[in-house]
Scaffold this motif. Structure first.
Motif, PDB file in Angstrom:
ATOM      1  N   ALA A  48      44.499  37.907  24.525  1.00 10.28           N
ATOM      2  CA  ALA A  48      45.472  38.459  25.613  1.00 10.28           C
ATOM      3  C   ALA A  48      45.264  37.115  26.290  1.00 10.28           C
ATOM      4  O   ALA A  48      44.516  36.192  26.249  1.00 10.28           O
ATOM      5  N   VAL A  49      46.392  37.060  27.253  1.00  5.21           N
ATOM      6  CA  VAL A  49      46.561  36.057  28.322  1.00  5.21           C
ATOM      7  C   VAL A  49      46.238  36.801  29.592  1.00  5.21           C
ATOM      8  O   VAL A  49      46.874  37.759  30.082  1.00  5.21           O
ATOM      9  N   LEU A  50      45.451  36.224  30.363  1.00  2.00           N
ATOM     10  CA  LEU A  50      44.740  37.060  31.410  1.00  2.00           C
ATOM     11  C   LEU A  50      44.712  36.395  32.658  1.00  2.00           C
ATOM     12  O   LEU A  50      44.147  35.466  32.701  1.00  2.00           O
ATOM     13  N   ASP A  51      45.549  36.664  33.684  1.00  2.00           N
ATOM     14  CA  ASP A  51      45.614  35.987  35.304  1.00  2.00           C
ATOM     15  C   ASP A  51      44.349  36.587  36.001  1.00  2.00           C
ATOM     16  O   ASP A  51      43.996  37.745  35.608  1.00  2.00           O
ATOM     17  N   LEU A  52      43.884  35.838  36.828  1.00  2.00           N
ATOM     18  CA  LEU A  52      42.797  36.158  37.618  1.00  2.00           C
ATOM     19  C   LEU A  52      43.197  37.134  38.778  1.00  2.00           C
ATOM     20  O   LEU A  52      42.540  38.070  39.218  1.00  2.00           O
ATOM     21  N   GLY A  53      44.221  36.757  39.570  1.00  2.00           N
ATOM     22  CA  GLY A  53      44.530  37.383  40.876  1.00  2.00           C
ATOM     23  C   GLY A  53      45.390  38.453  40.579  1.00  2.00           C
ATOM     24  O   GLY A  53      46.826  38.119  40.256  1.00  2.00           O
ATOM     25  N   ASP A  58      40.899  42.753  39.883  1.00  2.00           N
ATOM     26  CA  ASP A  58      40.932  41.285  39.608  1.00  2.00           C
ATOM     27  C   ASP A  58      40.514  41.032  38.071  1.00  2.00           C
ATOM     28  O   ASP A  58      40.149  41.903  37.273  1.00  2.00           O
ATOM     29  N   GLY A  59      41.153  39.801  37.539  1.00  2.00           N
ATOM     30  CA  GLY A  59      41.129  39.400  36.156  1.00  2.00           C
ATOM     31  C   GLY A  59      39.706  39.395  35.668  1.00  2.00           C
ATOM     32  O   GLY A  59      39.407  39.709  34.546  1.00  2.00           O
ATOM     33  N   ILE A  60      38.853  38.997  36.646  1.00  3.43           N
ATOM     34  CA  ILE A  60      37.343  38.952  35.859  1.00  3.43           C
ATOM     35  C   ILE A  60      36.714  40.266  35.570  1.00  3.43           C
ATOM     36  O   ILE A  60      36.214  40.661  34.581  1.00  3.43           O
ATOM     37  N   SER A  61      36.952  41.232  36.312  1.00  3.43           N
ATOM     38  CA  SER A  61      36.660  42.619  36.451  1.00  3.43           C
ATOM     39  C   SER A  61      37.272  43.160  35.206  1.00  3.43           C
ATOM     40  O   SER A  61      36.526  43.926  34.479  1.00  3.43           O
ATOM     41  N   VAL A  62      38.417  42.852  34.656  1.00  3.31           N
ATOM     42  CA  VAL A  62      39.075  43.370  33.791  1.00  3.31           C
ATOM     43  C   VAL A  62      38.558  42.887  32.434  1.00  3.31           C
ATOM     44  O   VAL A  62      38.251  43.592  31.616  1.00  3.31           O
ATOM     45  N   LEU A  63      38.432  41.715  32.539  1.00  3.23           N
ATOM     46  CA  LEU A  63      37.690  41.019  31.318  1.00  3.23           C
ATOM     47  C   LEU A  63      36.070  41.574  31.074  1.00  3.23           C
ATOM     48  O   LEU A  63      35.959  41.717  29.825  1.00  3.23           O
ATOM     49  N   PRO A  74      39.950  37.484  21.472  1.00  2.17           N
ATOM     50  CA  PRO A  74      40.116  36.170  22.103  1.00  2.17           C
ATOM     51  C   PRO A  74      41.065  36.532  23.552  1.00  2.17           C
ATOM     52  O   PRO A  74      42.076  36.980  23.585  1.00  2.17           O
ATOM     53  N   VAL A  75      40.501  35.745  24.433  1.00  2.41           N
ATOM     54  CA  VAL A  75      41.245  35.687  25.925  1.00  2.41           C
ATOM     55  C   VAL A  75      41.386  34.447  26.608  1.00  2.41           C
ATOM     56  O   VAL A  75      40.539  33.749  26.591  1.00  2.41           O
ATOM     57  N   LEU A  76      42.678  34.049  26.851  1.00  2.00           N
ATOM     58  CA  LEU A  76      42.983  32.886  27.571  1.00  2.00           C
ATOM     59  C   LEU A  76      43.212  33.196  28.932  1.00  2.00           C
ATOM     60  O   LEU A  76      44.153  33.978  29.440  1.00  2.00           O
ATOM     61  N   ILE A  77      42.448  32.671  30.011  1.00  2.00           N
ATOM     62  CA  ILE A  77      42.751  32.973  31.303  1.00  2.00           C
ATOM     63  C   ILE A  77      43.456  31.809  31.753  1.00  2.00           C
ATOM     64  O   ILE A  77      43.484  30.769  31.604  1.00  2.00           O
ATOM     65  N   LEU A  78      44.753  32.503  32.687  1.00  2.00           N
ATOM     66  CA  LEU A  78      45.489  31.912  33.490  1.00  2.00           C
ATOM     67  C   LEU A  78      45.212  32.025  34.815  1.00  2.00           C
ATOM     68  O   LEU A  78      45.209  33.025  35.350  1.00  2.00           O
ATOM     69  N   THR A  79      44.981  30.719  35.673  1.00  2.00           N
ATOM     70  CA  THR A  79      44.818  31.079  37.076  1.00  2.00           C
ATOM     71  C   THR A  79      45.273  29.758  37.874  1.00  2.00           C
ATOM     72  O   THR A  79      45.368  28.620  37.430  1.00  2.00           O
ATOM     73  N   GLY A  80      45.621  29.943  39.212  1.00  2.00           N
ATOM     74  CA  GLY A  80      45.805  28.966  40.045  1.00  2.00           C
ATOM     75  C   GLY A  80      44.291  28.274  40.678  1.00  2.00           C
ATOM     76  O   GLY A  80      44.347  27.621  41.379  1.00  2.00           O
ATOM     77  N   ARG A  81      43.272  29.174  40.332  1.00  2.00           N
ATOM     78  CA  ARG A  81      41.855  28.547  40.794  1.00  2.00           C
ATOM     79  C   ARG A  81      41.425  27.575  40.079  1.00  2.00           C
ATOM     80  O   ARG A  81      41.042  27.680  38.834  1.00  2.00           O
TER      81      ARG A  81
END
Length: 224
Positions: A48-53, A58-63, A74-81
């Motif tokens: 999965a490719v997962l945005d946080l916002g 939110d993405g952290i809760s999803v994960l 496996p999960v790849l996080i994409l974020t502007g943070r």
């Protein structure tokens, strides 16, 4: 291999889905956190490719929801943070990789391929089964050192079997991991495609386990 893209920027999600599709992967997109949490727990994704916002959740809760449900893809996080605390929270929730916006879209493809390879227990980017090779970065098959001609569906099925080399893969598993959730084929379609692949490979390399499924082996097997 099926990849879930969780991103509320529709244009970015579609661009990433197109690039992953060009790389021989099946990509599905969702822009809502609650729907993403549900899909990740009910569908058989390989990464999965997962945005946080995200809206709704939110993405952290999803994960966290995925990991608590025992989903280990496996999960790849994409974020502007870009803050260290945000990265720490992502890895703490169970992320496998992290990419901060802005980024090169093609880098997402490379990182997902690497995650898929490592999840299958492969250290070398080139997977091998007898005289058959699969370059996971280039997305190319070769047999005896020469390019192997495959249709798009044959390529996806054989790539999945290469990642699962040695394991018995059922028809249902192929349908779940090689096709989008609304395009799952019937078992006869899978049999036809596997038959076409087998005819392009050395005898004994792709074995049928009667009543169970198929197994790609390291060296050809011949049975009475």
């Amino acid at each position: 291999m099926r990849v879930l893209i969780v991103e509320d920027d529709a244009a970015l999600a579609e661009r990433l889905a197109a690039l992953l599709g060009e790389a021989g992967l099946v990509a599905e997109t969702v822009g809502d956190g609650r729907e993403a949490a549900y899909l990740g727990c009910t569908e058989d994704y390989d990464a999965a490719v997962l945005d946080l916002g995200l809206p709704q959740l939110d993405g952290i809760s999803v994960l966290r929801h995925w990991r608590e449900a025992g989903r280990v893809f496996p999960v790849l996080i994409l974020t502007g943070r870009g803050r260290w605390s945000d990265k720490l929270a992502g890895f703490g929730a169970g992320a496998d990789d992290y990419l901060t916006k802005p980024f090169q879209h093609e880098e997402v493809v490379l990182r997902i391929k690497a995650l898929l390879r490592r999840a299958g227990g492969h250290a070398d980017p080139v997977l091998q089964a007898g005289d058959l090779s699969y370059d996971t970065f280039a997305g190319r098959f070769s047999l005896h050192g020469e390019p192997l001609a495959l249709t798009a569906q044959e390529h996806r099925i054989l790539a999945y079997l290469m990642h699962r080399k040695g394991a018995v893969v059922s028809r249902a598993e192929i349908g779940e991991h090689v096709y989008a959730r609304d395009l799952e084929p019937d078992s006869n379609t899978v049999d036809v495609l596997v038959g076409r692949i087998r005819r392009k490979l050395p005898p004994g390399l792709l074995v049928t386990e009667r009543g169970l499924g198929f197994r790609l082996v390291s060296e050809p097997e011949f049975r009475d």
